[in-house]
Motif scaffolding. Structure first.
Motif, PDB file in Angstrom:
ATOM      1  N   GLN A  86     -21.232 -50.142  -0.126  1.00 40.47           N
ATOM      2  CA  GLN A  86     -20.428 -49.710  -1.272  1.00 40.47           C
ATOM      3  C   GLN A  86     -19.098 -50.460  -1.331  1.00 40.47           C
ATOM      4  O   GLN A  86     -18.685 -51.113  -0.377  1.00 40.47           O
ATOM      5  CB  GLN A  86     -20.151 -48.208  -1.195  1.00 40.47           C
ATOM      6  N   ASN A  87     -18.417 -50.307  -2.447  1.00 44.05           N
ATOM      7  CA  ASN A  87     -17.080 -50.875  -2.610  1.00 44.05           C
ATOM      8  C   ASN A  87     -16.014 -49.786  -2.537  1.00 44.05           C
ATOM      9  O   ASN A  87     -15.004 -49.832  -3.232  1.00 44.05           O
ATOM     10  CB  ASN A  87     -16.972 -51.610  -3.953  1.00 44.05           C
ATOM     11  N   CYS A  88     -16.259 -48.799  -1.690  1.00 41.26           N
ATOM     12  CA  CYS A  88     -15.299 -47.721  -1.506  1.00 41.26           C
ATOM     13  C   CYS A  88     -15.226 -47.381  -0.032  1.00 41.26           C
ATOM     14  O   CYS A  88     -16.112 -47.745   0.756  1.00 41.26           O
ATOM     15  CB  CYS A  88     -15.685 -46.491  -2.329  1.00 41.26           C
TER      16      CYS A  88
END
Length: 385
Positions: free
Chosen positions: A117-119
């Motif tokens: 993910q990009n979190c």
């Protein structure tokens, strides 16, 4: 009805392969989920044991490029998850095998959730931040019978900076395939068998008492308690009792299936103590359980009577259930007070404040104040029932 075999495949609440020796199907399970290079995530103690090497060898023989990550604490931390994600990326792994007790499985599920993910992990507490298409598949293989994390859609991870346990949830977080192989639990020491088994009881008991409408979960919880009553003492007395080991694995999975109905103050207090004292979660649940029952007594007496009747206890009322829990705990050799495991009263007020904020407090049988949680903790500390 006579059951001819305890080996079977279930599709509830996920795909579950039940039976002795079914760890040999691990590579096949990975292949069904499209994994060619899984990362097996476990804890340091298990990583040194033959059962992990057996699992790795099964996968190697099938041509899988399997890796191993085992830097997981007994109460997994955000740092553990970050290190697991780093190992996942370094090995270019395409899936996760969650292998071990609840700590390893919770951490592994979090790695699979956030790894692509990009979190951050803590941002992932909001499921809307997750791109489900980037989640990695998980095969879960429990080696203890307690948390039931293998069939759950959440992980409990310790936020070290803020000294709190955080629940990471996503509706698609439940492992796609679970292997319940009792042979993997045969080496579990008696004390750990007892503590994790009481964790399974806590899940079933609190799910049964949660004040929410979910008759299916209620029924599962009731039968889960019966399995604990029948088989936990056997598993503790004789760790090689394969039937007892299997039934406790099932009771554990049932508890986690049932607690979608809710949990309660046992977990709210245990989460708070565990975050501050790094104590074993199942052991905390075992100690706190009767004190929470007393705190909730005014609203749970009818349910306790019904459970006592189902369990076939000598006295079908609240006192019958309380006596059973106390006697079971004593039979298993577990402590009666928090003081016996090194907890003190220096953080009593903080534990009260943390407990009321814990998400599991929302579905306790009755809503307690921070002061009541503090008193509940002090009762468990000193043995005041």
């Amino acid at each position: 009805m006579e059951i001819t075999s305890y080996s079977n495949n279930w599709s509830y609440p996920t795909n579950v392969r039940v039976g002795a020796g079914r760890i040999r199907e691990l590579a096949k399970c990975c292949g069904q989920l499209g994994m060619k290079a899984p990362l097996l995530i476990t804890d340091p103690g298990l990583a040194a044991l033959p059962i992990v090497e057996q699992a790795l060898q099964v996968c190697r023989e099938a041509g899988l490029e399997i890796g191993l990550f085992s830097a997981i604490k007994g109460n997994p931390t955000g740092g553990n998850v970050a290190d697991g994600i780093a190992a996942l990326k370094a090995g270019n792994h395409d899936g996760v095998i969650a292998f071990g007790g609840g700590s390893a499985i919770d951490a592994a599920k979090a790695v699979a959730l956030v790894g692509r993910q990009n979190c951050s992990l803590w941002e992932a507490r909001n499921p809307a931040t997750i791109d489900a298409s980037l989640m990695l598949p998980v095969v879960a293989v429990p080696t203890t019978a307690g948390t039931g994390s293998e069939v759950g859609n959440a992980s409990v991870i310790t936020d070290e900076e803020n000294h709190a346990k955080r629940i990471i949830f996503h509706p698609k977080m439940t492992p796609a395939i679970v292997i319940l192989d009792p042979e993997l639990t045969l080496g579990l020491p008696a004390k750990l068998t007892a503590a994790t088994g009481m964790d399974a009881l806590a899940h079933n008991l609190e799910a049964f008492l949660a004040p929410t409408f979910h008759p299916m979960a209620e029924g599962i919880a009731l039968e889960g308690m019966r399995l604990v009553k029948e088989y936990l003492p056997r598993a503790v007395r004789n760790g090689n009792d394969i039937d007892a080991r299997l039934q406790m694995l099932v009771a554990s999975s049932m508890g986690a299936t049932a607690f979608q109905r809710g949990l309660g103050a046992i977990h709210a207090v245990s989460h708070s103590i565990g975050a501050l004292y790094d104590s074993h979660h199942g052991l905390l649940n075992a100690i706190v359980m009767p004190y929470v029952m007393q705190a909730n007594r005014s609203v749970i007496e009818p349910e306790m009577a019904r459970a006592a009747r189902y369990l076939g206890l000598p006295h079908a009322d609240f006192n019958g259930m309380l006596d059973w829990v106390l006697n079971l705990r004593a039979e298993l050799g577990l402590p009666h007070t928090l003081a016996e495991i090194g907890v003190d009263d220096s953080k009593a007020e903080l534990i009260g404040e943390m407990s009321i904020k814990d998400v599991t407090a929302r579905t306790n049988a009755r809503q307690l104040t921070a002061a009541e949680y503090q008193q509940l903790f002090l009762n468990a500390l000193t043995g005041k029932l």
